[in-house]
Design a protein around this motif. Structure first.
Motif, short mmCIF file in Angstrom:
data_model
loop_
_atom_site.label_atom_id
_atom_site.label_comp_id
_atom_site.label_asym_id
_atom_site.label_seq_id
_atom_site.Cartn_x
_atom_site.Cartn_y
_atom_site.Cartn_z
N ALA A 61 0.83 -1.20 0.00
CA ALA A 61 0.00 0.00 0.00
C ALA A 61 0.87 1.26 0.00
O ALA A 61 0.58 2.23 -0.71
N LYS B 150 2.35 1.87 -3.52
CA LYS B 150 1.45 2.54 -4.46
C LYS B 150 1.51 4.05 -4.28
O LYS B 150 1.49 4.81 -5.26
N PHE C 219 1.09 3.62 -11.09
CA PHE C 219 0.08 3.13 -10.16
C PHE C 219 -0.45 1.77 -10.59
O PHE C 219 -0.62 0.87 -9.75
N THR D 240 2.27 -0.93 -9.84
CA THR D 240 2.36 -1.28 -8.42
C THR D 240 1.10 -2.01 -7.96
O THR D 240 1.18 -2.91 -7.11
N SER D 241 -0.06 -1.67 -8.53
CA SER D 241 -1.29 -2.39 -8.19
C SER D 241 -1.22 -3.83 -8.68
O SER D 241 -1.68 -4.76 -8.00
N SER E 134 1.02 -5.76 -6.38
CA SER E 134 0.29 -6.06 -5.14
C SER E 134 -0.69 -7.21 -5.35
O SER E 134 -0.80 -8.10 -4.50
#
Length: 293
Positions: A210, A213, A270, A273-274, A277
């Motif tokens: 988190a 991000k 973004f 990185t999402s 994750s």
């Protein structure tokens, strides 16, 4: 003779009632679930609508391009100046990714040290907070003077902006490990390193991701702001200098084209990185499992 209730429980087509929802499940479209497509199509539709209204307003009011260019002119400028703008974009992204990597390494290392030593956390964490709340615009000129190297100063400025979310989120994750499990590890004679490796680090992974991000976008912002303050020119200049240069020359379509490239780069960071994750959490963490269901 069977009762009506028992007859109603058996489907007339001979299929199992519990298996029917699976059989009636809609097939995915282009490899994505049907329920996922509104998340993609809704923002695309809104974006097309806004761009259309923007182009119509500019043409209807005959707004000069040096005041507000239309989306079509911005797109044409982006294609025409792609060679110059793409080279500057790569310079900005290079600083961004280097700063993000440094933020991850330093942030995670300090988070581990702080959770292993409360005295160290109490002594150094306030200075990390001070570093975070200090406006980067105010200290960037000093960093440029002290560093002596423009690329190093840009890297330090971007790192300062991206560093704290990694540190704070990782500390929170390491401290969020289940105390019952910690007692279980201690009961079986686990060392600090074993508890950290097999319990605290996996528990901190969702929190770290988190923070990643957030820091990805902040690193890009820090790099652009530092370039604005530095005002470096020449072949090794980033997109911020191209924006300043175009603004001085009243080439406003180029300004919008450079801003568009920065925005799209932030969105790409973004999304990347999402995706990281999702790939790391999809098999075990509750947030990823709930999203898939």
């Amino acid at each position: 003779m069977s009762s009506p209730s028992s007859a109603a429980a058996v489907p007339h087509d001979g299929t199992d009632a519990e298996a029917r929802p699976l059989a009636l499940a809609e097939p995915p479209i282009l490899g994505l679930p049907v329920s996922f497509w509104p998340r993609i199509l809704a923002p695309i539709f809104v974006g097309i609508l806004v761009l259309g209204l923007w182009e119509f307003a500019v043409r209807w009011n005959e707004v000069p391009s040096y005041v507000l260019p239309g989306p079509l002119l911005v797109g044409q400028t982006l294609i025409a100046d792609w060679g110059t703008l793409s080279a500057s974009l790569w310079i900005t992204l290079r600083i961004t990714f280097m700063a993000l990597a440094a933020a991850v390494i330093v942030g995670v290392a300090l988070a581990v040290l702080f959770t292993q030593s409360k005295w160290l956390e109490m002594a150094l964490l306030p200075y990390a907070v001070i570093l975070q709340v200090t406006p980067i615009v105010a200290i960037a000129p000093l960093i440029i003077i002290w560093a002596g190297d423009i690329n190093l100063s840009l890297l330090i400025c971007a790192w300062i902006v991206a560093f704290f979310p990694i540190l704070s989120n990782t500390i929170l994750g390491l401290n969020s490990a289940d105390h019952n499990l910690i007692n279980f590890f201690q009961l079986h004679g686990a060392t600090r390193w074993q508890t950290l490796r097999y319990l605290k680090l996996p528990a901190a992974l969702p929190y770290f991701l988190a923070g990643l991000k957030i820091s990805g976008g902040l690193a890009l912002i820090g790099a652009v702001v530092a370039e604005f303050v530095a005002g470096t020119g020449g072949s090794e200049s980033g997109l911020a200098y191209r924006i300043l240069e175009a603004g001085y020359q009243l080439k406003i379509p180029r300004v919008f084209a450079a801003l568009l490239m920065i925005s799209l780069s932030g969105i790409a960071i973004f999304l990347a990185t999402s995706l990281i994750s999702h790939l790391l959490l999809r098999r075990w963490h509750e947030s990823a499992l709930r999203r898939e269901n």
